[in-house]
Design a protein around this motif. Structure first.
Motif, PDB file in Angstrom:
ATOM      1  N   GLU A  84       0.893  -0.985   0.095  1.00  0.00           N
ATOM      2  CA  GLU A  84       0.130   0.032   0.036  1.00  0.00           C
ATOM      3  C   GLU A  84       0.876   1.171   0.084  1.00  0.00           C
ATOM      4  OE1 GLU A  84      -2.840  -0.544   3.158  1.00  0.00           O
ATOM      5  OE2 GLU A  84      -3.620  -2.266   2.137  1.00  0.00           O
ATOM      6  N   GLY A  85       2.122   1.353   0.467  1.00  0.00           N
ATOM      7  CA  GLY A  85       3.015   2.404   0.729  1.00  0.00           C
ATOM      8  C   GLY A  85       3.571   2.330  -0.810  1.00  0.00           C
ATOM      9  N   LEU A  86       4.039   1.205  -1.452  1.00  0.00           N
ATOM     10  CA  LEU A  86       4.341   1.478  -2.852  1.00  0.00           C
ATOM     11  C   LEU A  86       3.273   2.131  -3.791  1.00  0.00           C
ATOM     12  CD1 LEU A  86       6.387  -1.896  -3.900  1.00  0.00           C
ATOM     13  CD2 LEU A  86       7.336   0.249  -3.306  1.00  0.00           C
ATOM     14  N   THR A  87       1.974   1.779  -3.475  1.00  0.00           N
ATOM     15  CA  THR A  87       1.064   2.061  -4.217  1.00  0.00           C
ATOM     16  C   THR A  87       1.151   3.708  -4.290  1.00  0.00           C
ATOM     17  OG1 THR A  87      -0.481   0.496  -3.788  1.00  0.00           O
ATOM     18  CG2 THR A  87      -1.690   2.158  -4.473  1.00  0.00           C
ATOM     19  N   ARG A  88       1.289   4.355  -3.304  1.00  0.00           N
ATOM     20  CA  ARG A  88       1.311   5.732  -3.094  1.00  0.00           C
ATOM     21  C   ARG A  88       2.568   6.316  -3.783  1.00  0.00           C
ATOM     22  NH1 ARG A  88      -0.912   4.453   1.650  1.00  0.00           N
ATOM     23  NH2 ARG A  88       0.898   4.127   2.661  1.00  0.00           N
ATOM     24  N   VAL A 135      -2.708   4.911  -9.579  1.00  0.00           N
ATOM     25  CA  VAL A 135      -2.251   3.720  -8.760  1.00  0.00           C
ATOM     26  C   VAL A 135      -2.944   3.514  -7.841  1.00  0.00           C
ATOM     27  CG1 VAL A 135      -0.183   2.230  -8.068  1.00  0.00           C
ATOM     28  CG2 VAL A 135      -0.025   4.096  -9.853  1.00  0.00           C
ATOM     29  N   ASN A 136      -3.650   2.348  -7.426  1.00  0.00           N
ATOM     30  CA  ASN A 136      -4.636   2.286  -6.484  1.00  0.00           C
ATOM     31  C   ASN A 136      -4.253   0.992  -5.875  1.00  0.00           C
ATOM     32  OD1 ASN A 136      -6.209   4.835  -5.980  1.00  0.00           O
ATOM     33  ND2 ASN A 136      -6.860   4.152  -8.365  1.00  0.00           N
ATOM     34  N   SER A 137      -4.719   0.706  -4.448  1.00  0.00           N
ATOM     35  CA  SER A 137      -4.647  -0.710  -3.889  1.00  0.00           C
ATOM     36  C   SER A 137      -6.158  -0.948  -3.600  1.00  0.00           C
ATOM     37  CB  SER A 137      -3.786  -0.828  -2.716  1.00  0.00           C
ATOM     38  OG  SER A 137      -3.935   0.203  -1.656  1.00  0.00           O
ATOM     39  N   VAL A 138      -6.523  -2.291  -3.764  1.00  0.00           N
ATOM     40  CA  VAL A 138      -7.637  -2.822  -3.434  1.00  0.00           C
ATOM     41  C   VAL A 138      -7.354  -3.843  -2.198  1.00  0.00           C
ATOM     42  CG1 VAL A 138      -9.783  -4.137  -4.034  1.00  0.00           C
ATOM     43  CG2 VAL A 138      -9.086  -2.268  -5.625  1.00  0.00           C
ATOM     44  N   ALA A 139      -8.030  -3.791  -1.124  1.00  0.00           N
ATOM     45  CA  ALA A 139      -7.633  -4.684   0.071  1.00  0.00           C
ATOM     46  C   ALA A 139      -9.049  -5.569   0.216  1.00  0.00           C
ATOM     47  CB  ALA A 139      -7.344  -3.867   1.146  1.00  0.00           C
ATOM     48  N   ALA A 185      -3.919   6.778  -5.712  1.00  0.00           N
ATOM     49  CA  ALA A 185      -3.099   6.648  -4.800  1.00  0.00           C
ATOM     50  C   ALA A 185      -3.928   6.183  -3.304  1.00  0.00           C
ATOM     51  CB  ALA A 185      -2.477   7.702  -4.280  1.00  0.00           C
ATOM     52  N   GLN A 186      -4.980   5.583  -3.553  1.00  0.00           N
ATOM     53  CA  GLN A 186      -5.818   5.226  -2.504  1.00  0.00           C
ATOM     54  C   GLN A 186      -5.677   3.810  -2.101  1.00  0.00           C
ATOM     55  OE1 GLN A 186      -7.764   7.656  -0.855  1.00  0.00           O
ATOM     56  NE2 GLN A 186      -6.243   8.803  -2.110  1.00  0.00           N
ATOM     57  N   ARG A 187      -6.263   3.463  -0.933  1.00  0.00           N
ATOM     58  CA  ARG A 187      -6.452   2.236  -0.454  1.00  0.00           C
ATOM     59  C   ARG A 187      -7.953   1.810  -0.237  1.00  0.00           C
ATOM     60  NH1 ARG A 187      -7.682  -0.850   4.522  1.00  0.00           N
ATOM     61  NH2 ARG A 187      -6.539  -2.672   4.437  1.00  0.00           N
ATOM     62  N   ILE A 188      -8.636   0.908  -0.901  1.00  0.00           N
ATOM     63  CA  ILE A 188      -9.818   0.596  -0.902  1.00  0.00           C
ATOM     64  C   ILE A 188     -10.326  -0.775  -0.407  1.00  0.00           C
ATOM     65  CG2 ILE A 188     -12.010   0.755  -2.192  1.00  0.00           C
ATOM     66  CD1 ILE A 188     -10.403   2.422  -4.242  1.00  0.00           C
TER      67      ILE A 188
END
Ligand SMILES: NC(=O)c1ccc[n+]([C@@H]2O[C@H](COP(=O)([O-])OP(=O)(O)OC[C@H]3O[C@@H](n4cnc5c(N)ncnc54)[C@H](OP(=O)(O)O)[C@@H]3O)[C@@H](O)[C@H]2O)c1
Length: 255
Positions: free
Chosen positions: A170-174, A187-191, A244-247
């Motif tokens: 998630e850090g790398l995503t940002r 670039v986003n992350s889906v959790a 740059a979000q974590r969803i």
């Protein structure tokens, strides 16, 4: 309705042969995207997903990728270029979904350096270098989605390294979002929360499954399509200002 413009978009899904990745590949095809999916140890599962998409009138190719072997990524990028050219008449693609991952089932006291290194190689190092190698092939304005985990947010015994690596992802995503902003690559992350796949050998006996289901406000385990439908809903300009979000997609787990 699918327009010809949407039909020409292409997504690359790592670990698209089973579980969540399979759902992402199939739902992306249903939305009119061309699909390149990868498998690692089970070529027949990868080909079965590609066949399912092609037989339904979509377009998909299955390729081998070991996401834990960065030394193979230059060759993989060349293969992607060739496939894009031959199958879609293009020299770039639109969306990369870094989904391939491996689970941890060891308490800290039992975690060897070998287990640690395997987890790092597939779940973090591989994602970093694969993205680095493939970004030159992604269109300006394209998108990368990294599949993280609820375990990046809350701790669960037996998953310390895995959870820490997903937090790192998630850090790398940002950072990727920051460094590739000039090309308007989002670039986003889906959790995902707890999803009922074969991941790490599955969710165990009925009692354990019920415990996990009860940890989610929605009161059930997720299924692969809960994630596949959401991720593919992001693969369009409808999500154009999400970056740059974590969803988290977990039915309200551990809230
Ligand atoms: N299931 C959950 O509860 C859950 C929750 C949160 C996050 N996630 C994340 O969601 C992602 C997908 O999980 P899943 O539940 O769909 O797992 P899964 O059912 O075990 O499927 C894993 C997929 O990844 C591929 N893969 C495994 N090792 C690989 C490697 N070294 N290189 C390339 N591909 C590899 C597999 O291909 P082969 O079969 O060919 O080896 C398969 O296509 C993972 O990143 C996982 O961390 C899962």
């Amino acid at each position: 309705m699918t327009t010809s413009n949407e039909t020409s978009k292409v997504v690359l899904v790592t670990g698209g042969s089973r579980g969540i990745g399979r759902s992402i590949a199939i739902n992306a095809a249903k939305r009119g995207l061309g699909v390149i999916l990868t498998y690692n140890s089970q070529p027949e599962s990868g080909q079965a997903v590609a066949d399912e998409i092609n037989n339904a009138g979509g377009k998909a190719i299955a390729l081998h990728l070991d996401a834990g072997k960065p030394a193979s990524f230059d060759e993989f990028a060349k293969q992607i270029s060739a496939v894009l050219h031959e199958e879609w008449g293009r020299d770039n693609f639109d969306y990369l979904v870094n989904n391939a991952g491996i689970a941890q089932r060891s308490l800290i006291q039992d975690t060897t350096e070998e287990i640690f290194d395997q987890l790092v190689n597939v779940n973090l190092k591989g994602v970093f270098f694969l993205s680095q190698k493939l970004i030159p092939l992604i269109v300006d304005g394209g998108q990368i989605i990294n599949i993280s985990s609820g375990l990046a947010r809350f701790a669960f015994p037996g998953t310390a390294v895995y959870g820490a690596l997903k937090a790192g992802l998630e850090g790398l995503t940002r950072y990727f979002a920051k460094e590739y902003a000039a090309r308007k690559i989002r670039v986003n992350s889906v959790a995902p929360g707890a999803i009922d796949t074969e991941f790490g050998g599955g969710k165990g006996d009925e009692e354990h499954r019920q415990q996990i289901a009860a940890a989610a406000a929605i009161g059930r385990l997720g299924v692969a399509d809960d994630i596949g439908l959401f991720v593919t809903s992001m693969l369009s300009d409808d999500s154009r200002f999400v970056n740059a979000q974590r969803i988290e997609v977990g039915g309200g787990i551990m809230i």
